[in-house]
Scaffold this motif. Structure first.
Motif, PDB file in Angstrom:
ATOM      1  N   GLY A 174       8.087   2.582  -1.716  1.00  0.00           N
ATOM      2  CA  GLY A 174       7.578   1.399  -1.027  1.00  0.00           C
ATOM      3  C   GLY A 174       7.076   0.388  -2.043  1.00  0.00           C
ATOM      4  O   GLY A 174       6.303   0.732  -2.940  1.00  0.00           O
ATOM      5  N   VAL A 175       7.534  -0.858  -1.904  1.00  0.00           N
ATOM      6  CA  VAL A 175       7.109  -1.912  -2.824  1.00  0.00           C
ATOM      7  C   VAL A 175       5.602  -2.092  -2.760  1.00  0.00           C
ATOM      8  O   VAL A 175       4.948  -2.400  -3.766  1.00  0.00           O
ATOM      9  N   GLY A 176       5.018  -1.861  -1.572  1.00  0.00           N
ATOM     10  CA  GLY A 176       3.579  -2.012  -1.409  1.00  0.00           C
ATOM     11  C   GLY A 176       2.782  -1.119  -2.334  1.00  0.00           C
ATOM     12  O   GLY A 176       1.694  -1.493  -2.799  1.00  0.00           O
ATOM     13  N   ARG A 196       5.385  -2.526  12.071  1.00  0.00           N
ATOM     14  CA  ARG A 196       5.094  -1.670  10.920  1.00  0.00           C
ATOM     15  C   ARG A 196       4.881  -2.502   9.661  1.00  0.00           C
ATOM     16  O   ARG A 196       3.996  -2.213   8.858  1.00  0.00           O
ATOM     17  N   GLN A 197       5.679  -3.567   9.501  1.00  0.00           N
ATOM     18  CA  GLN A 197       5.613  -4.358   8.275  1.00  0.00           C
ATOM     19  C   GLN A 197       4.301  -5.119   8.136  1.00  0.00           C
ATOM     20  O   GLN A 197       3.818  -5.319   7.016  1.00  0.00           O
ATOM     21  N   ALA A 257      -2.756  -5.421   5.372  1.00  0.00           N
ATOM     22  CA  ALA A 257      -3.981  -4.665   5.628  1.00  0.00           C
ATOM     23  C   ALA A 257      -4.160  -3.574   4.579  1.00  0.00           C
ATOM     24  O   ALA A 257      -5.271  -3.323   4.095  1.00  0.00           O
ATOM     25  N   PHE A 258      -3.051  -2.928   4.223  1.00  0.00           N
ATOM     26  CA  PHE A 258      -3.094  -1.876   3.195  1.00  0.00           C
ATOM     27  C   PHE A 258      -3.539  -2.448   1.857  1.00  0.00           C
ATOM     28  O   PHE A 258      -4.436  -1.906   1.198  1.00  0.00           O
ATOM     29  N   LEU A 259      -2.932  -3.548   1.432  1.00  0.00           N
ATOM     30  CA  LEU A 259      -3.261  -4.136   0.135  1.00  0.00           C
ATOM     31  C   LEU A 259      -4.702  -4.631   0.101  1.00  0.00           C
ATOM     32  O   LEU A 259      -5.390  -4.514  -0.927  1.00  0.00           O
ATOM     33  N   LEU A 260      -5.190  -5.168   1.223  1.00  0.00           N
ATOM     34  CA  LEU A 260      -6.586  -5.624   1.296  1.00  0.00           C
ATOM     35  C   LEU A 260      -7.538  -4.441   1.127  1.00  0.00           C
ATOM     36  O   LEU A 260      -8.534  -4.522   0.399  1.00  0.00           O
ATOM     37  N   LYS A 261      -7.215  -3.329   1.768  1.00  0.00           N
ATOM     38  CA  LYS A 261      -8.059  -2.136   1.653  1.00  0.00           C
ATOM     39  C   LYS A 261      -8.060  -1.609   0.224  1.00  0.00           C
ATOM     40  O   LYS A 261      -9.101  -1.196  -0.298  1.00  0.00           O
ATOM     41  N   VAL A 262      -6.890  -1.606  -0.404  1.00  0.00           N
ATOM     42  CA  VAL A 262      -6.795  -1.144  -1.797  1.00  0.00           C
ATOM     43  C   VAL A 262      -7.610  -2.055  -2.710  1.00  0.00           C
ATOM     44  O   VAL A 262      -8.344  -1.590  -3.592  1.00  0.00           O
ATOM     45  N   TRP A 263      -7.507  -3.367  -2.496  1.00  0.00           N
ATOM     46  CA  TRP A 263      -8.246  -4.326  -3.309  1.00  0.00           C
ATOM     47  C   TRP A 263      -9.760  -4.127  -3.169  1.00  0.00           C
ATOM     48  O   TRP A 263     -10.498  -4.138  -4.151  1.00  0.00           O
ATOM     49  N   ARG A 264     -10.200  -3.879  -1.930  1.00  0.00           N
ATOM     50  CA  ARG A 264     -11.634  -3.652  -1.709  1.00  0.00           C
ATOM     51  C   ARG A 264     -12.097  -2.337  -2.297  1.00  0.00           C
ATOM     52  O   ARG A 264     -13.281  -2.166  -2.626  1.00  0.00           O
ATOM     53  N   ILE A 266       8.358  17.666  -3.120  1.00  0.00           N
ATOM     54  CA  ILE A 266       8.443  16.211  -3.294  1.00  0.00           C
ATOM     55  C   ILE A 266       8.230  15.522  -1.951  1.00  0.00           C
ATOM     56  O   ILE A 266       8.881  15.867  -0.961  1.00  0.00           O
ATOM     57  N   VAL A 267       7.325  14.547  -1.924  1.00  0.00           N
ATOM     58  CA  VAL A 267       7.107  13.782  -0.693  1.00  0.00           C
ATOM     59  C   VAL A 267       7.114  12.296  -1.033  1.00  0.00           C
ATOM     60  O   VAL A 267       6.613  11.880  -2.077  1.00  0.00           O
ATOM     61  N   ALA A 268       7.742  11.504  -0.181  1.00  0.00           N
ATOM     62  CA  ALA A 268       7.795  10.052  -0.378  1.00  0.00           C
ATOM     63  C   ALA A 268       6.548   9.416   0.233  1.00  0.00           C
ATOM     64  O   ALA A 268       6.173   9.712   1.368  1.00  0.00           O
ATOM     65  N   ILE A 269       5.914   8.543  -0.537  1.00  0.00           N
ATOM     66  CA  ILE A 269       4.679   7.888  -0.092  1.00  0.00           C
ATOM     67  C   ILE A 269       4.911   6.386   0.042  1.00  0.00           C
ATOM     68  O   ILE A 269       5.415   5.738  -0.881  1.00  0.00           O
ATOM     69  N   ASN A 270       4.541   5.851   1.196  1.00  0.00           N
ATOM     70  CA  ASN A 270       4.583   4.403   1.396  1.00  0.00           C
ATOM     71  C   ASN A 270       3.260   3.948   2.024  1.00  0.00           C
ATOM     72  O   ASN A 270       2.441   4.787   2.431  1.00  0.00           O
ATOM     73  N   PRO A 271       3.003   2.649   2.091  1.00  0.00           N
ATOM     74  CA  PRO A 271       1.728   2.168   2.634  1.00  0.00           C
ATOM     75  C   PRO A 271       1.441   2.668   4.049  1.00  0.00           C
ATOM     76  O   PRO A 271       0.282   2.968   4.383  1.00  0.00           O
ATOM     77  N   GLU A 272       2.481   2.775   4.879  1.00  0.00           N
ATOM     78  CA  GLU A 272       2.267   3.233   6.255  1.00  0.00           C
ATOM     79  C   GLU A 272       1.707   4.650   6.283  1.00  0.00           C
ATOM     80  O   GLU A 272       0.776   4.951   7.047  1.00  0.00           O
ATOM     81  N   LYS A 273       2.253   5.522   5.445  1.00  0.00           N
ATOM     82  CA  LYS A 273       1.754   6.901   5.389  1.00  0.00           C
ATOM     83  C   LYS A 273       0.310   6.942   4.887  1.00  0.00           C
ATOM     84  O   LYS A 273      -0.510   7.719   5.380  1.00  0.00           O
ATOM     85  N   ILE A 274       0.017   6.117   3.892  1.00  0.00           N
ATOM     86  CA  ILE A 274      -1.339   6.102   3.344  1.00  0.00           C
ATOM     87  C   ILE A 274      -2.334   5.645   4.401  1.00  0.00           C
ATOM     88  O   ILE A 274      -3.423   6.227   4.544  1.00  0.00           O
TER      89      ILE A 274
END
Length: 236
Positions: free
Chosen positions: A65-67, A221-222, A227-234, A34-42
């Protein structure tokens, strides 16, 4: 049941599904990671192929992560529930108590895992904690032998991320444990050394805001979240 964000898999299991899967894995002597994934790790995995491969090797990549939830909505995915690393640890302890399984605490500074053990036993009186070992033991063979001799079903590794995940992958074949979870600073929180966010913040997924207020340096970090959400959207 996984979704992919910028090349990193994230499981869409709920706590209830994870509970059942983990006990089934133990009963069938299947090793799961089991590994926890958040936007920073991605985002880090975007620049580090080894890290990306490591995260994708996990059996269950929990959305810590809410992100990640917002990203899933952007992609019309099915991840509806945040599953934090520390809450997953507590859920596994609850399941271990209920089903007669045992856990082992490995990592953190000397004394902290012992304090976490005392608190977990107080919270789950029927929980069997097969052993405790701090993260400062340098003899790897002693660590492996101690864990194996404990005959634990679940191993929590608190060495910091991604060191703990690399350690798990490197040693899974040598360990007769079923469930492995990297838990970061969870022992510090459970022991009371570090205060967790009040229930109000936890209930509304605002733990990040509480931590930002308590530790303003986290702003660096926050601000990576947009930037993460923009990349996901693109990347839709």
């Amino acid at each position: 049941m996984k979704e992919r964000f910028l090349g990193v898999d994230v499981s869409s299991h709920s706590y209830e599904q994870l509970k059942k899967n983990v006990i089934d894995d133990i009963n069938h002597k299947k090793q799961s990671f089991i590994v926890a994934i958040n936007p920073e790790k991605i985002l880090k995995a975007q620049q580090d192929e080894n890290l990306r491969n490591l995260l994708n090797k996990a059996t269950y990549q929990i959305p810590d992560g809410v992100g990640v939830l917002v990203a899933s909505r952007l992609k019309k995915g099915n991840i509806k529930e945040r599953v934090t690393g520390i809450d997953m640890l507590l859920t596994l302890c609850e399941q271990a108590e209920e089903h007669g399984k045992s856990v082992f605490l490995y990592g953190a500074k000397p004394g902290i895992a012992e304090e976490a053990k005392e608190e977990l036993v107080r919270k789950y009186p029927g929980l069997k904690i097969a052993g405790v070992l701090d993260g400062y033991e340098k003899d790897e063979q002693k660590v492996i032998q101690t864990i194996n001799e404990s005959q634990a079903d679940i191993l929590f590794v608190a060495l910091g991320s991604p060191k703990q995940e690399y350690w798990i992958v490197d040693h899974m074949d040598e360990l007769n444990v079923s469930i492995f979870q990297g838990v970061g600073g969870s022992f510090d929180v459970i022991s009371g050394r570090i205060k967790r966010a009040p229930d109000f913040f936890l209930r509304f997924g605002l733990e990040w805001l509480y931590r930002l207020i308590a530790e303003p340096w986290r702003i660096k970090r926050q601000i990576k979240l947009p930037a993460f959400l923009l990349k996901v959207w693109r990347d839709k």
